[in-house]
Design an enzyme around this catalytic site. Structure first.
Site, PDB file in Angstrom:
ATOM      1  N   LYS A   1       0.937  -1.302  -0.130  1.00 37.02           N
ATOM      2  CA  LYS A   1       0.137   0.057  -0.027  1.00 37.02           C
ATOM      3  C   LYS A   1       0.891   1.152  -0.016  1.00 37.02           C
ATOM      4  O   LYS A   1       2.038   1.263   0.535  1.00 37.02           O
ATOM      5  CB  LYS A   1      -0.756   0.123   1.202  1.00 37.02           C
TER       6      LYS A   1
HETATM    7  N1  GLU Z   1      -7.550   0.085  -3.306  1.00 40.25           N
HETATM    8  C1  GLU Z   1      -8.198  -1.103  -3.427  1.00 40.25           C
HETATM    9  C2  GLU Z   1      -8.090  -2.098  -2.277  1.00 40.25           C
HETATM   10  O1  GLU Z   1      -8.056  -1.616  -1.131  1.00 40.25           O
HETATM   11  C3  GLU Z   1      -7.747  -2.005  -4.688  1.00 40.25           C
HETATM   12  C4  GLU Z   1      -6.417  -2.348  -4.896  1.00 40.25           C
HETATM   13  C5  GLU Z   1      -5.805  -2.995  -6.099  1.00 40.25           C
HETATM   14  O2  GLU Z   1      -6.545  -2.998  -7.058  1.00 40.25           O
HETATM   15  O3  GLU Z   1      -4.583  -3.290  -6.096  1.00 40.25           O
HETATM   16  O4  GLU Z   1      -8.668  -3.268  -2.257  1.00 40.25           O
END
Ligand code: GLU
Length: 414
Positions: free
Chosen positions: A105
């Site tokens: 993240k």
């Molecule tokens: N931000 C989204 C989540 O928390 C998608 C993450 C992604 O597609 O890599 O699941």
């Protein structure tokens, strides 16, 4: 609990699971820490000529199952601890979905509403240039998260390819269709959630097509969840956004409500409905409740008043641990975020696969694959739920940790 940082919360959840599943202490120790957390300070030329430095992070928790995967958020409250926790949750989310990806993240401390498009572009490009050596299609694949979308992904991709001297679309997902995005990615989280709701209702003996649904949040996740639930035959009785909501026990037409909001800028006053607050939406009589707005919405204060039989977490972390326990004791089943909203990252996975093969699927193909994937993920968690007799959240965590552990072991990490 509200006083704890998200990282402390992620550790507590891990510790609780470790005990139930008698996790190998060496694996447990390794899972407590992200493998790498990079801090970058990005100088940005502002429109008035000044240079302002913004701090950003990328946390890479675990890549036993595959490359790190997870979004990048732009928010004034971003902190290193928050990004670390969110990267841990991405490890569990990818694992529970059964996709060959790990957890990562990113975030930048900024208020995107106060930045011009030019400033945002320079900040996005600067951030990605600064993290470019630790990301890549077979290393770490960022995606949209809070306050980021296709536009930012396009800048990230362009920056990466410029520095690396290549033309590789698979470095980020959630891209615009024109540059390798996948059909169905935009609506994927809501679609996935409605599939999980269908599966959960079937197992719990709830007549899905006759169920009443309340949705808190009318952003991407809330809107598409409501839309697909309605298409599946459910009756949407309440919906809200940050300014307030509407309730109609006879049902609300989601498309008509969207058109009304686009015209009037609000939900209140929608014909035939009664005005309710954003909090009251959580307490209306219904069978299925979908908190799809922010974290910490169902707390020990209001958990006693939730009337739904089934709760699906569209948002990340909308239920506090205290509320979770109260709902469990009352026999209300909560499908946790890492399963309920995993449709987004799962379709990111499909996008990455299509980028790799340079061959793109139709919308129906994507939806079919998503249905199969989410149905299997739910069935797997359900099995754990029955086996361990714990909350659905713990069952999902146990499934996730089991898979990561198995991969760590065969790789000889511990
Ligand atoms: N931000 C989204 C989540 O928390 C998608 C993450 C992604 O597609 O890599 O699941």
């Amino acid at each position: 609990m509200e006083g704890r940082t998200p990282y402390q919360m992620a550790l507590e959840q891990l510790n609780k699971c470790a005990k139930i599943m008698k996790l190998d202490p060496n694996v447990h120790e390794m899972l407590k820490y992200p493998k790498r957390v990079l801090t970058v300070n990005v100088p940005v030329r502002m429109d008035d000529g000044r240079i302002k430095v913004f701090t950003g992070y990328r946390s890479q928790h675990n890549d036993a199952l595959g490359p790190f995967k997870g979004g990048v958020r732009y928010h004034p409250n971003v902190s290193v601890e928050e990004v670390m926790a969110l990267s841990i949750w991405m490890t569990w989310k990818c694992s529970v979905a059964g996709i060959p990806l790990g957890g990562g993240k990113g975030g930048i401390i900024c208020d995107p509403k106060k930045l011009s498009p030019g400033e945002l572009e320079r900040l996005s490009r600067g951030y990605f240039a600064a993290i470019r050596n630790i990301v890549g299609p077979d290393m770490d694949i960022p995606a949209p998260d809070v306050n980021t979308g296709g536009r930012e992904m396009a800048w990230f991709l362009d920056e990466y390819n410029k520095y690396k001297g290549c033309n590789n679309p698979g470095v980020v997902t959630g891209k615009p269709l024109e540059i390798g995005g996948s059909l169905g990615r935009t609506e994927a989280t809501g679609r996935g959630l409605s599939i999980v709701a269908r599966e959960a209702a079937r197992r719990l003996g709830i007549d899905f097509k006759k169920s009443d649904v309340a949705v808190q949040g009318f952003g991407n996740v809330g809107y598409y969840s409501a839309k697909f639930m309605q298409e599946f035959g459910c009756r949407i009785v309440a919906l809200s956004d940050s300014k307030g909501g509407v309730y109609n026990p006879n049902g609300i037409d989601v498309e008509a409500l969207l058109a009304y909001k686009q015209k009037s800028g609000k939900l209140s006053g929608f014909p035939g409905s009664k005005e309710v607050t954003n909090e009251e939406v959580l307490e209306v009589p219904c069978d299925i409740l979908i908190p799809a707005a922010l974290e910490n919405q169902i707390t020990k204060e209001n958990a006693g008043r939730v009337k739904a039989r089934l709760v699906l977490e569209g948002a990340n972390g909308p239920t506090t641990p205290e509320a979770d326990e109260m709902l469990f004791k009352r026999g209300i089943v909560v499908i946790p975020d890492i399963l309920a909203n995993a449709g987004g990252v799962s379709t990111s996975y499909f996008e990455w696969v299509q980028n790799g093969q340079n061959y793109y699927w139709t919308y129906d193909e994507v939806l079919q694959k998503l249905d199969k994937l989410m149905t299997a993920a739910f069935a797997n968690v359900w099995e754990s739920y029955k086996k361990y007799n714990v909350e659905m959240r713990m069952a999902a965590y146990i499934c996730a940790i089991e898979r990561v552990t198995a991969a760590m072991k065969v790789k000889g990490w511990c």
